[in-house]
Write a protein that holds these residues in place. Sequence first.
Motif, PDB file in Angstrom:
ATOM      1  N   ARG A 154       0.834  -1.216   0.000  1.00  0.00           N
ATOM      2  CA  ARG A 154       0.000   0.000   0.000  1.00  0.00           C
ATOM      3  C   ARG A 154       0.865   1.261   0.000  1.00  0.00           C
ATOM      4  O   ARG A 154       0.510   2.255  -0.627  1.00  0.00           O
ATOM      5  N   ALA A 155       2.015   1.225   0.679  1.00  0.00           N
ATOM      6  CA  ALA A 155       2.901   2.389   0.697  1.00  0.00           C
ATOM      7  C   ALA A 155       3.412   2.684  -0.707  1.00  0.00           C
ATOM      8  O   ALA A 155       3.479   3.851  -1.120  1.00  0.00           O
ATOM      9  N   SER A 156       3.756   1.651  -1.453  1.00  0.00           N
ATOM     10  CA  SER A 156       4.242   1.879  -2.819  1.00  0.00           C
ATOM     11  C   SER A 156       3.127   2.433  -3.702  1.00  0.00           C
ATOM     12  O   SER A 156       3.370   3.288  -4.554  1.00  0.00           O
ATOM     13  N   ILE A 157       1.912   1.982  -3.491  1.00  0.00           N
ATOM     14  CA  ILE A 157       0.769   2.510  -4.250  1.00  0.00           C
ATOM     15  C   ILE A 157       0.557   3.979  -3.924  1.00  0.00           C
ATOM     16  O   ILE A 157       0.381   4.824  -4.816  1.00  0.00           O
ATOM     17  N   LYS A 158       0.608   4.321  -2.643  1.00  0.00           N
ATOM     18  CA  LYS A 158       0.413   5.715  -2.223  1.00  0.00           C
ATOM     19  C   LYS A 158       1.520   6.617  -2.772  1.00  0.00           C
ATOM     20  O   LYS A 158       1.264   7.736  -3.175  1.00  0.00           O
ATOM     21  N   GLU A 159       2.742   6.112  -2.792  1.00  0.00           N
ATOM     22  CA  GLU A 159       3.864   6.899  -3.337  1.00  0.00           C
ATOM     23  C   GLU A 159       3.681   7.152  -4.830  1.00  0.00           C
ATOM     24  O   GLU A 159       3.900   8.262  -5.307  1.00  0.00           O
ATOM     25  N   ARG A 160       3.279   6.128  -5.558  1.00  0.00           N
ATOM     26  CA  ARG A 160       3.047   6.312  -7.000  1.00  0.00           C
ATOM     27  C   ARG A 160       1.910   7.290  -7.246  1.00  0.00           C
ATOM     28  O   ARG A 160       1.976   8.116  -8.157  1.00  0.00           O
ATOM     29  N   ASP A 161       0.868   7.218  -6.426  1.00  0.00           N
ATOM     30  CA  ASP A 161      -0.245   8.166  -6.543  1.00  0.00           C
ATOM     31  C   ASP A 161       0.224   9.596  -6.305  1.00  0.00           C
ATOM     32  O   ASP A 161      -0.179  10.517  -7.009  1.00  0.00           O
ATOM     33  N   ALA A 162       1.079   9.772  -5.296  1.00  0.00           N
ATOM     34  CA  ALA A 162       1.593  11.113  -4.988  1.00  0.00           C
ATOM     35  C   ALA A 162       2.434  11.649  -6.150  1.00  0.00           C
ATOM     36  O   ALA A 162       2.326  12.830  -6.518  1.00  0.00           O
ATOM     37  N   LEU A 163       3.258  10.783  -6.741  1.00  0.00           N
ATOM     38  CA  LEU A 163       4.067  11.208  -7.895  1.00  0.00           C
ATOM     39  C   LEU A 163       3.182  11.559  -9.087  1.00  0.00           C
ATOM     40  O   LEU A 163       3.411  12.576  -9.763  1.00  0.00           O
ATOM     41  N   ALA A 164       2.170  10.746  -9.334  1.00  0.00           N
ATOM     42  CA  ALA A 164       1.252  11.021 -10.449  1.00  0.00           C
ATOM     43  C   ALA A 164       0.497  12.321 -10.208  1.00  0.00           C
ATOM     44  O   ALA A 164       0.327  13.126 -11.137  1.00  0.00           O
ATOM     45  N   GLU A 165       0.073  12.541  -8.976  1.00  0.00           N
ATOM     46  CA  GLU A 165      -0.637  13.779  -8.637  1.00  0.00           C
ATOM     47  C   GLU A 165       0.253  14.997  -8.856  1.00  0.00           C
ATOM     48  O   GLU A 165      -0.179  16.003  -9.415  1.00  0.00           O
ATOM     49  N   MET A 166       1.525  14.876  -8.426  1.00  0.00           N
ATOM     50  CA  MET A 166       2.457  15.985  -8.622  1.00  0.00           C
ATOM     51  C   MET A 166       2.667  16.251 -10.114  1.00  0.00           C
ATOM     52  O   MET A 166       2.673  17.399 -10.550  1.00  0.00           O
ATOM     53  N   PHE A 167       2.808  15.214 -10.895  1.00  0.00           N
ATOM     54  CA  PHE A 167       3.002  15.353 -12.335  1.00  0.00           C
ATOM     55  C   PHE A 167       1.787  16.025 -12.975  1.00  0.00           C
ATOM     56  O   PHE A 167       1.932  16.937 -13.792  1.00  0.00           O
ATOM     57  N   ILE A 168       0.596  15.589 -12.595  1.00  0.00           N
ATOM     58  CA  ILE A 168      -0.640  16.170 -13.150  1.00  0.00           C
ATOM     59  C   ILE A 168      -0.741  17.643 -12.793  1.00  0.00           C
ATOM     60  O   ILE A 168      -1.092  18.482 -13.632  1.00  0.00           O
ATOM     61  N   LYS A 169      -0.419  17.972 -11.538  1.00  0.00           N
ATOM     62  CA  LYS A 169      -0.466  19.377 -11.114  1.00  0.00           C
ATOM     63  C   LYS A 169       0.544  20.218 -11.899  1.00  0.00           C
ATOM     64  O   LYS A 169       0.251  21.346 -12.297  1.00  0.00           O
ATOM     65  N   ARG A 170       1.741  19.680 -12.097  1.00  0.00           N
ATOM     66  CA  ARG A 170       2.770  20.422 -12.851  1.00  0.00           C
ATOM     67  C   ARG A 170       2.324  20.631 -14.294  1.00  0.00           C
ATOM     68  O   ARG A 170       2.499  21.701 -14.866  1.00  0.00           O
ATOM     69  N   MET A 171       1.765  19.603 -14.897  1.00  0.00           N
ATOM     70  CA  MET A 171       1.298  19.718 -16.277  1.00  0.00           C
ATOM     71  C   MET A 171       0.155  20.722 -16.380  1.00  0.00           C
ATOM     72  O   MET A 171       0.097  21.522 -17.319  1.00  0.00           O
ATOM     73  N   ALA A 172      -0.759  20.708 -15.412  1.00  0.00           N
ATOM     74  CA  ALA A 172      -1.868  21.670 -15.411  1.00  0.00           C
ATOM     75  C   ALA A 172      -1.338  23.086 -15.279  1.00  0.00           C
ATOM     76  O   ALA A 172      -1.825  24.009 -15.951  1.00  0.00           O
ATOM     77  N   LYS A 173      -0.326  23.266 -14.439  1.00  0.00           N
ATOM     78  CA  LYS A 173       0.283  24.595 -14.259  1.00  0.00           C
ATOM     79  C   LYS A 173       0.949  25.045 -15.558  1.00  0.00           C
ATOM     80  O   LYS A 173       0.815  26.207 -15.961  1.00  0.00           O
ATOM     81  N   LEU A 174       1.656  24.141 -16.231  1.00  0.00           N
ATOM     82  CA  LEU A 174       2.292  24.484 -17.504  1.00  0.00           C
ATOM     83  C   LEU A 174       1.244  24.854 -18.555  1.00  0.00           C
ATOM     84  O   LEU A 174       1.429  25.823 -19.308  1.00  0.00           O
ATOM     85  N   HIS A 175       0.156  24.102 -18.603  1.00  0.00           N
ATOM     86  CA  HIS A 175      -0.934  24.420 -19.542  1.00  0.00           C
ATOM     87  C   HIS A 175      -1.545  25.775 -19.227  1.00  0.00           C
ATOM     88  O   HIS A 175      -1.834  26.559 -20.134  1.00  0.00           O
ATOM     89  N   GLN A 176      -1.755  26.030 -17.944  1.00  0.00           N
ATOM     90  CA  GLN A 176      -2.333  27.314 -17.529  1.00  0.00           C
ATOM     91  C   GLN A 176      -1.404  28.460 -17.920  1.00  0.00           C
ATOM     92  O   GLN A 176      -1.858  29.481 -18.446  1.00  0.00           O
ATOM     93  N   ASN A 177      -0.110  28.316 -17.673  1.00  0.00           N
ATOM     94  CA  ASN A 177       0.857  29.361 -18.061  1.00  0.00           C
ATOM     95  C   ASN A 177       0.886  29.556 -19.567  1.00  0.00           C
ATOM     96  O   ASN A 177       0.971  30.690 -20.048  1.00  0.00           O
ATOM     97  N   ALA A 178       0.801  28.468 -20.311  1.00  0.00           N
ATOM     98  CA  ALA A 178       0.801  28.574 -21.765  1.00  0.00           C
ATOM     99  C   ALA A 178      -0.450  29.287 -22.264  1.00  0.00           C
ATOM    100  O   ALA A 178      -0.378  30.123 -23.189  1.00  0.00           O
ATOM    101  N   LYS A 179      -1.604  29.007 -21.678  1.00  0.00           N
ATOM    102  CA  LYS A 179      -2.841  29.691 -22.057  1.00  0.00           C
ATOM    103  C   LYS A 179      -2.750  31.177 -21.774  1.00  0.00           C
ATOM    104  O   LYS A 179      -3.190  32.001 -22.573  1.00  0.00           O
ATOM    105  N   GLU A 180      -2.171  31.514 -20.614  1.00  0.00           N
ATOM    106  CA  GLU A 180      -2.029  32.915 -20.253  1.00  0.00           C
ATOM    107  C   GLU A 180      -1.104  33.643 -21.212  1.00  0.00           C
ATOM    108  O   GLU A 180      -1.344  34.791 -21.572  1.00  0.00           O
TER     109      GLU A 180
END
Length: 181
Positions: A154-180
């Motif tokens: 379960r710890a490895s699953i939670k860690e992968r989820d946290a990494l995926a969440e961070m990646f998604i947030k970074r990509m959303a931020k990059l998209h938002q900056n590009a739109k702006e």
Amino acid sequence: SAQVMDNPADLINVAIEELIKERYELPAFSTLERIVGKIRSLVNRRIFQTVLRRLSSAQILTLDRLLLPDEKAYRTPYNSLKQLPKKATLKHLQELLNHPEWLIGLGEFGEVLANVPAVKIKHFYAEAKALDAREIKDFAEPKRYALLTCLAHRASIKERDALAEMFIKRMAKLHQNAKEE
């Protein structure tokens, strides 16, 4: 029901429903509680034995090392395993990358936990997370290794989820900056 449920109250409710459906007289609540406790223990013991049989000697050795204190930190690696991943931010990126590498080094326990109901894995994970290394050492081997396996899985699953969440947030931020722009 005891194989896919873990809460004693849920199991008692299932027993009452079945007794009513079959038109049996309901026993005293303490009798139902005792029966549910025995059945739940039996099912859990079978799961613990199954997990122990599936573990290789190398995996058992790895799990045993989790409970040995580190000479420098005076803490066990078990404590690191219990830690939740930090907030998924760029500031914590290196830590978010290092911890999964350490978890990968422990090994993959998905095959060991194959056919173990997800509810049971989550329950055993929560139980292991609530204990400290000294307490978990007191358990019989089948239960100790099953709890440690569920915790690592379960710890490895939670860690992968946290990494995926961070990646998604970074990509959303990059998209938002590009739109702006």
